[in-house]
Design a protein around this motif. Structure first.
Motif, PDB file in Angstrom:
ATOM      1  N   LEU A 694       6.102  -4.543  11.310  1.00 20.68           N
ATOM      2  CA  LEU A 694       4.755  -4.270  11.836  1.00 20.68           C
ATOM      3  C   LEU A 694       3.827  -5.354  10.696  1.00 20.68           C
ATOM      4  O   LEU A 694       4.057  -5.293   9.610  1.00 20.68           O
ATOM      5  CB  LEU A 694       3.953  -3.100  11.489  1.00 20.68           C
ATOM      6  CG  LEU A 694       2.559  -2.812  12.003  1.00 20.68           C
ATOM      7  CD1 LEU A 694       2.392  -3.204  13.441  1.00 20.68           C
ATOM      8  CD2 LEU A 694       2.243  -1.596  11.540  1.00 20.68           C
ATOM      9  N   ARG A 695       2.957  -6.074  11.455  1.00 19.68           N
ATOM     10  CA  ARG A 695       1.869  -6.817  10.548  1.00 19.68           C
ATOM     11  C   ARG A 695       0.372  -6.277  10.984  1.00 19.68           C
ATOM     12  O   ARG A 695       0.352  -6.089  12.036  1.00 19.68           O
ATOM     13  CB  ARG A 695       1.991  -8.335  10.887  1.00 19.68           C
ATOM     14  CG  ARG A 695       3.504  -8.932  10.547  1.00 19.68           C
ATOM     15  CD  ARG A 695       3.714  -9.204   9.040  1.00 19.68           C
ATOM     16  NE  ARG A 695       4.903  -9.794   8.814  1.00 19.68           N
ATOM     17  CZ  ARG A 695       5.982  -9.396   8.736  1.00 19.68           C
ATOM     18  NH1 ARG A 695       6.020  -7.978   8.813  1.00 19.68           N
ATOM     19  NH2 ARG A 695       7.068 -10.145   8.218  1.00 19.68           N
ATOM     20  N   VAL A 696      -0.253  -6.287   9.993  1.00 17.81           N
ATOM     21  CA  VAL A 696      -1.708  -5.950  10.279  1.00 17.81           C
ATOM     22  C   VAL A 696      -2.686  -6.766   9.805  1.00 17.81           C
ATOM     23  O   VAL A 696      -2.450  -7.753   8.753  1.00 17.81           O
ATOM     24  CB  VAL A 696      -1.989  -4.335   9.886  1.00 17.81           C
ATOM     25  CG1 VAL A 696      -1.125  -3.457  10.471  1.00 17.81           C
ATOM     26  CG2 VAL A 696      -1.924  -4.430   8.260  1.00 17.81           C
ATOM     27  N   ASP A 697      -3.917  -6.954  10.411  1.00 18.29           N
ATOM     28  CA  ASP A 697      -5.020  -7.680   9.861  1.00 18.29           C
ATOM     29  C   ASP A 697      -5.843  -6.671   8.610  1.00 18.29           C
ATOM     30  O   ASP A 697      -6.279  -7.503   7.764  1.00 18.29           O
ATOM     31  CB  ASP A 697      -6.066  -8.066  10.688  1.00 18.29           C
ATOM     32  CG  ASP A 697      -5.496  -8.808  11.912  1.00 18.29           C
ATOM     33  OD1 ASP A 697      -4.869 -10.252  11.490  1.00 18.29           O
ATOM     34  OD2 ASP A 697      -4.912  -8.501  13.176  1.00 18.29           O
ATOM     35  N   GLN A 709       1.619   4.125  -3.940  1.00 20.96           N
ATOM     36  CA  GLN A 709       1.549   3.316  -2.694  1.00 20.96           C
ATOM     37  C   GLN A 709       3.054   2.676  -2.606  1.00 20.96           C
ATOM     38  O   GLN A 709       3.746   2.634  -3.853  1.00 20.96           O
ATOM     39  CB  GLN A 709       0.722   2.023  -2.754  1.00 20.96           C
ATOM     40  CG  GLN A 709      -0.648   2.514  -3.308  1.00 20.96           C
ATOM     41  CD  GLN A 709      -1.370   3.097  -1.893  1.00 20.96           C
ATOM     42  OE1 GLN A 709      -1.152   2.802  -0.956  1.00 20.96           O
ATOM     43  NE2 GLN A 709      -2.346   3.932  -2.406  1.00 20.96           N
ATOM     44  N   ASP A 710       3.625   2.548  -1.611  1.00 19.98           N
ATOM     45  CA  ASP A 710       4.809   2.198  -1.374  1.00 19.98           C
ATOM     46  C   ASP A 710       4.952   0.641  -1.341  1.00 19.98           C
ATOM     47  O   ASP A 710       4.484  -0.102  -0.217  1.00 19.98           O
ATOM     48  CB  ASP A 710       5.513   2.549   0.001  1.00 19.98           C
ATOM     49  CG  ASP A 710       6.824   1.992   0.482  1.00 19.98           C
ATOM     50  OD1 ASP A 710       7.347   1.579  -0.611  1.00 19.98           O
ATOM     51  OD2 ASP A 710       7.342   1.940   1.391  1.00 19.98           O
ATOM     52  N   PRO A 711       5.278  -0.077  -2.424  1.00 18.74           N
ATOM     53  CA  PRO A 711       5.300  -1.655  -2.357  1.00 18.74           C
ATOM     54  C   PRO A 711       5.840  -2.238  -1.311  1.00 18.74           C
ATOM     55  O   PRO A 711       5.102  -3.205  -0.717  1.00 18.74           O
ATOM     56  CB  PRO A 711       5.885  -1.984  -3.747  1.00 18.74           C
ATOM     57  CG  PRO A 711       5.857  -0.695  -4.539  1.00 18.74           C
ATOM     58  CD  PRO A 711       5.937   0.523  -3.595  1.00 18.74           C
ATOM     59  N   ASP A 712       6.815  -1.778  -0.756  1.00 15.97           N
ATOM     60  CA  ASP A 712       7.670  -2.435   0.220  1.00 15.97           C
ATOM     61  C   ASP A 712       6.432  -2.552   1.759  1.00 15.97           C
ATOM     62  O   ASP A 712       6.722  -3.267   2.511  1.00 15.97           O
ATOM     63  CB  ASP A 712       8.909  -1.828   0.609  1.00 15.97           C
ATOM     64  CG  ASP A 712       9.728  -2.023  -0.527  1.00 15.97           C
ATOM     65  OD1 ASP A 712       9.855  -3.044  -1.399  1.00 15.97           O
ATOM     66  OD2 ASP A 712      10.781  -1.040  -0.765  1.00 15.97           O
ATOM     67  N   LEU A 713       6.144  -1.260   1.989  1.00 15.37           N
ATOM     68  CA  LEU A 713       5.244  -1.249   3.147  1.00 15.37           C
ATOM     69  C   LEU A 713       3.860  -2.316   2.934  1.00 15.37           C
ATOM     70  O   LEU A 713       3.643  -2.962   3.798  1.00 15.37           O
ATOM     71  CB  LEU A 713       4.815   0.221   3.245  1.00 15.37           C
ATOM     72  CG  LEU A 713       3.868   0.488   4.428  1.00 15.37           C
ATOM     73  CD1 LEU A 713       4.312   0.162   5.656  1.00 15.37           C
ATOM     74  CD2 LEU A 713       3.132   1.769   4.224  1.00 15.37           C
ATOM     75  N   VAL A 714       3.509  -2.190   2.017  1.00  9.92           N
ATOM     76  CA  VAL A 714       2.304  -3.042   1.721  1.00  9.92           C
ATOM     77  C   VAL A 714       2.604  -4.574   1.842  1.00  9.92           C
ATOM     78  O   VAL A 714       1.971  -5.476   2.566  1.00  9.92           O
ATOM     79  CB  VAL A 714       1.430  -2.883   0.396  1.00  9.92           C
ATOM     80  CG1 VAL A 714       0.410  -3.799   0.182  1.00  9.92           C
ATOM     81  CG2 VAL A 714       1.036  -1.582   0.169  1.00  9.92           C
ATOM     82  N   ARG A 715       3.738  -5.118   1.238  1.00 10.76           N
ATOM     83  CA  ARG A 715       4.086  -6.334   1.356  1.00 10.76           C
ATOM     84  C   ARG A 715       4.440  -6.677   2.615  1.00 10.76           C
ATOM     85  O   ARG A 715       4.195  -7.623   3.191  1.00 10.76           O
ATOM     86  CB  ARG A 715       5.369  -6.659   0.451  1.00 10.76           C
ATOM     87  CG  ARG A 715       5.079  -6.552  -1.103  1.00 10.76           C
ATOM     88  CD  ARG A 715       5.929  -7.138  -2.004  1.00 10.76           C
ATOM     89  NE  ARG A 715       5.751  -6.775  -3.241  1.00 10.76           N
ATOM     90  CZ  ARG A 715       6.225  -5.797  -4.096  1.00 10.76           C
ATOM     91  NH1 ARG A 715       7.165  -5.027  -3.536  1.00 10.76           N
ATOM     92  NH2 ARG A 715       5.950  -5.529  -5.444  1.00 10.76           N
ATOM     93  N   ALA A 716       5.327  -5.872   3.422  1.00 12.12           N
ATOM     94  CA  ALA A 716       5.819  -6.135   4.790  1.00 12.12           C
ATOM     95  C   ALA A 716       4.537  -6.100   5.701  1.00 12.12           C
ATOM     96  O   ALA A 716       4.393  -6.935   6.617  1.00 12.12           O
ATOM     97  CB  ALA A 716       6.510  -4.845   5.361  1.00 12.12           C
ATOM     98  N   GLY A 747      -1.435 -10.873  -0.722  1.00  9.39           N
ATOM     99  CA  GLY A 747      -2.432 -11.852  -0.247  1.00  9.39           C
ATOM    100  C   GLY A 747      -3.567 -11.221   0.657  1.00  9.39           C
ATOM    101  O   GLY A 747      -4.297 -11.693   1.225  1.00  9.39           O
ATOM    102  N   ALA A 748      -3.981  -9.818   0.097  1.00 11.86           N
ATOM    103  CA  ALA A 748      -5.063  -9.253   0.909  1.00 11.86           C
ATOM    104  C   ALA A 748      -6.234  -9.465  -0.089  1.00 11.86           C
ATOM    105  O   ALA A 748      -6.206  -9.150  -1.421  1.00 11.86           O
ATOM    106  CB  ALA A 748      -4.814  -7.843   1.293  1.00 11.86           C
ATOM    107  N   SER A 749      -7.509  -9.654   0.554  1.00 12.33           N
ATOM    108  CA  SER A 749      -8.873  -9.553  -0.008  1.00 12.33           C
ATOM    109  C   SER A 749      -9.174  -7.859  -0.073  1.00 12.33           C
ATOM    110  O   SER A 749      -8.807  -7.118   0.940  1.00 12.33           O
ATOM    111  CB  SER A 749      -9.893 -10.337   0.551  1.00 12.33           C
ATOM    112  OG  SER A 749     -10.170  -9.937   1.939  1.00 12.33           O
ATOM    113  N   VAL A 750     -10.079  -7.253  -0.863  1.00 13.32           N
ATOM    114  CA  VAL A 750     -10.276  -6.025  -1.172  1.00 13.32           C
ATOM    115  C   VAL A 750     -11.643  -6.011  -0.730  1.00 13.32           C
ATOM    116  O   VAL A 750     -12.715  -6.536  -1.503  1.00 13.32           O
ATOM    117  CB  VAL A 750      -9.649  -5.377  -2.571  1.00 13.32           C
ATOM    118  CG1 VAL A 750     -10.025  -3.992  -2.602  1.00 13.32           C
ATOM    119  CG2 VAL A 750      -8.123  -5.806  -2.490  1.00 13.32           C
TER     120      VAL A 750
END
Length: 786
Positions: A694-697, A709-716, A747-750
């Protein structure tokens, strides 16, 4: 020469002689510099100051006040250095650095405070180590201050007891503490408090007993007014008092002492006590107040500032009080130098300064068209609030607009509540039923204070958000100075004063708060409302129609946010889990809106919050149902799918309600949004298995940006935008630096509600993703369920 023949300028200088105040400022600065700056820097600064003073003395002749300031700086600096060295160079500090286990004998110097932690309840209290046995050595005659983090078995300890226990020593955060003491079991009582302290305890218990029949919260508020005992107050009450600028009533302050000793002096006058007799009565009253509220540093500070305020209330009081203020600050710095770096001390000193130097002139101006008692009731809280505003804004990120009005409404009953509560406590200490006839009326007065705080905090514009950066605070300080200079002229004019108050009151009652040009943005698709430490999200279905996902901890905050978004119809409310910071504001959504359905998670814990949700939905006549994993719904511009919870939380879950959070995948106007509730790493890993690849905007970051946080989920997921709903300066340290680094690496802006207020996710006509924000009209204070 008579007083009338003294030149006006000379009388003005006498009235506003600030030399004694400067003496206190010098002492304050010397203590603060010694505690905060390296010793070499302090020594260099003192040598430069001494050299400059000598040069001026040679060039222009010695000035007594300059020599006094120099001597005070030297004495306070030396005392502070010696006191700090004694704390951090003794055996307790040395063993704490080695995390040693020792047999500790200490004297309790604060009342125990029960707390709830992740792994159960614990007790916090302060103590002074008197004896220490560790590693084959013994130390006697110590007086080293420590913080005790104890099991619940210490909850029954009393101020003044001497206790012995085996404990582990660790490093303490406070500069005024030698160690953090963690006992390994219940304490052994070595000595009980002196008899007079037992009498004081009976009076403190008597205050609670006398006011208990008035109700739970009124009965808990009166002890806070009398002696600073706020243990029974709810978090909601604390929040409302903070928003309305009435927090000073909940802690021991100069106001408490002024009321108690002032009432005692009135009684003495009615008994024909005069002159020196009144001085003796006042002194005894101050000593009694300090004993009742405990002789802790904050109480000594309050006693000093309250005594100065009492001096300023009489004729010629400004001159006497101004001189006493400087001396009081000097004495406090010698007694307890660590007060110099406490915000409470700064606020107390500033408030007293405003009352002494600003309030009398403003009162005289208002007396031209208003009775003296009314003018004083208005100008005293106004002066104190104005002087303290920049400091309060730096701490809370907000400027209260209702503080003066709330304190004005509260003023008539604060005195009766305090005096009657104390008198009831004294009588209850003799025989419990005796105090009830006085304690119950005190509780009625407290009920009025609770009503003022509740209604004031509920106003749409109770406070205006204000950035805590240096430039913003400098601007605010300059505004306050300008207001202080212009206030006397304004208050002298009835029409101008009444008109200004009317405009301010009208602004405070605007539904949803003061309008913000351009808000909401026309292309918004989701808004994370600034509800404090919690989640409150709105997904746009159509104009005036939105889906609410979680409601934050307070009904007023989410209600105001929906008003600003012009949302009057809510076809669906999704409650991701039952923690109070996600469901506490439900009535704010249900109030005055068409609500179709409430969907909840499969795990009905915590039980109390679950029961509240059931009761509120039934009372509103709104249907509710348990969410079904995998269900897909299309409504207006929105399509969403429920991804979790896909099963019960594991037995070893750190937080089963969090792991049972509803997770939703939302699609709208060409973008994908993942809402994760407060999912812990276990449920985040499960989520990655449910939707591989899954990719999300947009990612609504789980659990307010905690470190879990699960780093693998965030990176994926590779989100382009990460939204964090989090409270200002919350006690949990959210968002965690590690989470912010992880999001940056992905690569996310916060966008964060604690720094930006309401955060809107926007999609323009070309499909480009963006954000907009609205600094809050009401800045929720720290708090919430972690």
């Amino acid at each position: 020469m008579s007083t009338d023949e003294v030149p006006r300028s000379s009388r003005s200088r006498a009235r506003h002689d600030l030399r004694a105040v400067a003496l206190g400022v010098v002492a304050w600065a010397a203590a603060l510099a010694t505690l905060r700056l390296p010793h070499a820097t302090v020594a260099s600064g003192w040598l430069l100051g001494a050299g400059a003073a000598t040069w001026f003395a040679v060039r222009r002749g010695p000035r007594p006040e300059h020599l006094a300031w120099l001597g005070v700086a030297l004495v306070v600096g030396l005392v502070t250095a010696l006191r700090a060295g004694a704390v951090h160079g003794g055996p307790v500090d040395t063993l704490a650095q080695e995390r040693a286990v020792a047999q500790v004998t200490l004297r309790v110097t604060s009342d125990p405070a029960a707390r709830d932690g992740r792994f159960g309840g614990y007790v916090l209290l302060r103590g002074s180590v008197r004896q220490l046995v560790a590693r084959g050595r013994s130390w006697q005659g110590l007086r080293e201050p420590v913080l005790v983090l104890a099991p619940r078995s210490w909850a029954g300890t009393r101020w003044g007891q001497t206790l012995r226990s085996s404990a582990r020593l660790g490093m303490a955060r406070g500069d005024d503490l030698a160690a953090l003491v963690t006992p390994r079991g219940p304490p052994a009582v070595v000595a009980e408090p002196a008899p007079w302290w037992r009498v004081v305890d009976r009076v403190r218990h008597g205050v609670r007993d006398a006011t208990a029949p008035a109700g739970r919260q009124p009965g808990a508020l009166v002890p806070a007014l009398v002696d600073g005992d706020e243990a029974g107050l709810s978090q909601q009450t604390r929040t409302e008092f903070q928003t309305t600028g009435m927090t000073h009533l909940l802690a021991v302050s100069g106001t408490n002492l002024t009321l108690v000793v002032g009432a005692l002096l009135l009684l003495a006058r009615s008994a024909r006590v005069r002159a020196r007799g009144l001085v003796v009565v006042g002194a005894l009253g101050v000593v009694g107040f300090v004993m009742l509220a405990r002789p802790e540093p904050s109480v000594l500070r309050a006693a000093a500032m309250g005594s100065v305020a009492l001096l300023g209330m009489g004729s010629g009081g400004t001159t006497r009080a101004g001189r006493t203020l400087g001396v009081a600050v000097l004495v406090l710095m010698l007694v307890d130098p660590w007060l110099a770096q406490q915000v409470g001390f700064a606020l107390s000193a500033l408030a007293t300064t405003g009352i002494v130097y600003l309030a009398p002139g403003w009162r005289e101006a208002m007396c031209r068209w208003l009775p003296r008692w009314a003018a004083e009731a208005f100008t005293v809280p106004l002066a104190a609030q104005l002087v303290c505003t920049p400091v309060v804004a730096s701490l809370s990120g907000q400027v209260s607009l209702v503080a003066v009005v709330a304190n004005l409404l509260a003023a008539p009953v604060v005195g009766p509540a305090t005096v009657l509560g104390l008198a009831g406590g004294v009588l209850s200490a003799l025989w419990a039923p005796l105090g009830v006839p006085l304690g119950v009326p005190a509780g009625w007065c407290a009920s009025w204070l609770l009503l003022v705080a509740h209604r004031g905090a509920a106003l749409p514009t109770a406070a205006v958000g204000w950035s805590a950066d240096p430039v913003s605070l400098l601007v605010l300080s300059l505004v306050c100075v300008a207001l202080a200079l212009a206030m006397r002229g304004l208050l002298a004019r009835r029409v101008a004063t009444v008109g200004t108050c009317a405009v301010a009151l009208a602004a405070m009652v605007v539904p949803g708060g003061l309008p913000t040009p351009g808000w909401p943005p026309g292309d918004w698709v989701m808004v994370a409302c600034d509800v404090g430490q919690g989640d409150g999200l709105v997904l746009r279905v159509a104009d005036g129609v939105g889906i609410v996902v979680d409601t934050g901890p307070d009904p007023q905050f989410i209600d105001n946010c929906l008003r600003r978004l012009h949302v009057s119809s809510v076809p669906l409310v999704v409650l991701t889990h039952f923690h109070a910071d996600h469901v506490g504001g439900l009535t704010g959504v249900l109030r005055g809106r068409r609500v179709g359905l409430v969907e909840v998670t499969t795990f009905d814990q915590p039980a109390a919050e679950y029961a509240d949700v059931v009761r509120e939905t039934r009372a509103a006549g709104v249907a509710s149902r348990v969410v079904q994993v995998g269900e897909k719904v299309h409504l207006g511009a929105l399509t969403w799918q429920v991804l979790a919870p896909s099963g019960p939380p594991p037995d070893d879950s750190d937080s089963p309600p969090n792991d049972a959070s509803i997770a939703m995948l939302v699609r709208t106007r060409g973008i994908t949004i993942l809402l994760t509730g407060d999912q812990e790493p276990w449920s985040q890993e499960r989520l990655a298995q449910v939707v591989p690849g899954l990719r999300v905007d947009v990612l609504k970051v789980a659990h307010h940006g905690s470190a879990k946080q699960d780093p693998d989920l965030v990176r994926a997921l590779r989100p382009r935008l990460a939204v964090i709903s989090v409270g200002v300066r919350n006690v949990y340290g959210h968002p965690a630096p590690s989470t912010l680094r992880l999001l940056a690496q992905a690569g996310a802006s916060v966008a964060r509600t604690d720094t930006e207020g309401d955060v809107a996710v926007t999609v323009d006509g070309g499909g480009r993703l963006g954000t907009a924000h609205r600094m809050p009209a009401v800045r929720p204070p720290p708090g919430g369920v972690g």
